[in-house]
Design an enzyme around this catalytic site. Sequence first.
Site, PDB file in Angstrom:
ATOM      1  N   SER A 152       0.808  -1.221   0.000  1.00 30.07           N
ATOM      2  CA  SER A 152       0.000   0.000   0.000  1.00 30.07           C
ATOM      3  C   SER A 152       0.841   1.271   0.000  1.00 30.07           C
ATOM      4  O   SER A 152       0.420   2.290  -0.555  1.00 30.07           O
ATOM      5  CB  SER A 152      -0.956  -0.006   1.205  1.00 30.07           C
ATOM      6  OG  SER A 152      -0.245  -0.202   2.409  1.00 30.07           O
ATOM      7  N   HIS A 202       1.403   4.916   4.658  1.00 32.67           N
ATOM      8  CA  HIS A 202       0.519   5.456   3.628  1.00 32.67           C
ATOM      9  C   HIS A 202       0.829   6.920   3.340  1.00 32.67           C
ATOM     10  O   HIS A 202       0.960   7.334   2.177  1.00 32.67           O
ATOM     11  CB  HIS A 202      -0.941   5.328   4.066  1.00 32.67           C
ATOM     12  CG  HIS A 202      -1.417   3.921   4.130  1.00 32.67           C
ATOM     13  ND1 HIS A 202      -2.609   3.548   4.724  1.00 32.67           N
ATOM     14  CD2 HIS A 202      -0.854   2.763   3.676  1.00 32.67           C
ATOM     15  CE1 HIS A 202      -2.767   2.245   4.625  1.00 32.67           C
ATOM     16  NE2 HIS A 202      -1.720   1.753   3.990  1.00 32.67           N
TER      17      HIS A 202
END
Length: 273
Positions: A152, A202
């Site tokens: 991610s 992230h």
Amino acid sequence: MNEAALDTSSTRFGGVSALLRQQWATIGLLLANLIVYVWMGASGVSWTEPAPEQLVSWGANLAPFTLGGDSWRLFSSMFVHGGAMHLLLNMYMLLLIGPLAQKRFGGVGFLAIYLATGLVAGLVSAWWYGTHPVTNLFMQSSIRLVASVGASGALMGLAGALCVAGLSDADMGGSQGKALAQVVLLNLGMGFMVSGVDQACHVGGLLAGLPLGTLGWSERLKRRPLQRSLLFVALAGAAVLGAHQASQTLGSEDLSELAAQLRQQQAAAPAQP
């Protein structure tokens, strides 16, 4: 009246060949992640809920280890996932924006940005958890041990790069914009609503991708694919060297001592698959 069957084999194989040429980077990353997942499962790691110790043994990003000499974990953790749902979610997002990234940056550029932002995202995660101890009710501070895994961070980096690269696109509000918004909002939203999500990774990946998106503005690079590929290869090389050097710089004696303790515990514990 004679019947003649149409030979569609050349069309079929031609379509597959064209797909491989156009999306080889996306397909390659998809296969790499699937191979690691299957390899882990076949070795005895849980298919749905791997233990943190198992993830660490397979290359998870753990701050005391990563900042204590195991800089390779910044790379390996990008291909390790914490179960089937984690893998499927990330591969879904890869399929959403991978084709957009390869079209915009080329296959080599796509992989270079994926690698560079993934390394930065992992480094930000290791730095955050390694230098921001948590305090318990007894006012005792300790490092929060987080085994960070998954693609991610790199996917957020790609999304950030595409957001900047596509600022001049007329269809930014169409399918491309929707795909990017889905990836960014899904990752950031889960970080705020679901426990156990590495939000530092992230955010680090997203911020790393934003300046790299400007490389998609150059019409000159688009017309010179070899020059563009060499530029992105240089970018990837700089990211690898920079991440390795930074992981050593961010280390500390406390983290080194903690890493030594963890390794002793690993050696004394029963072997994990």
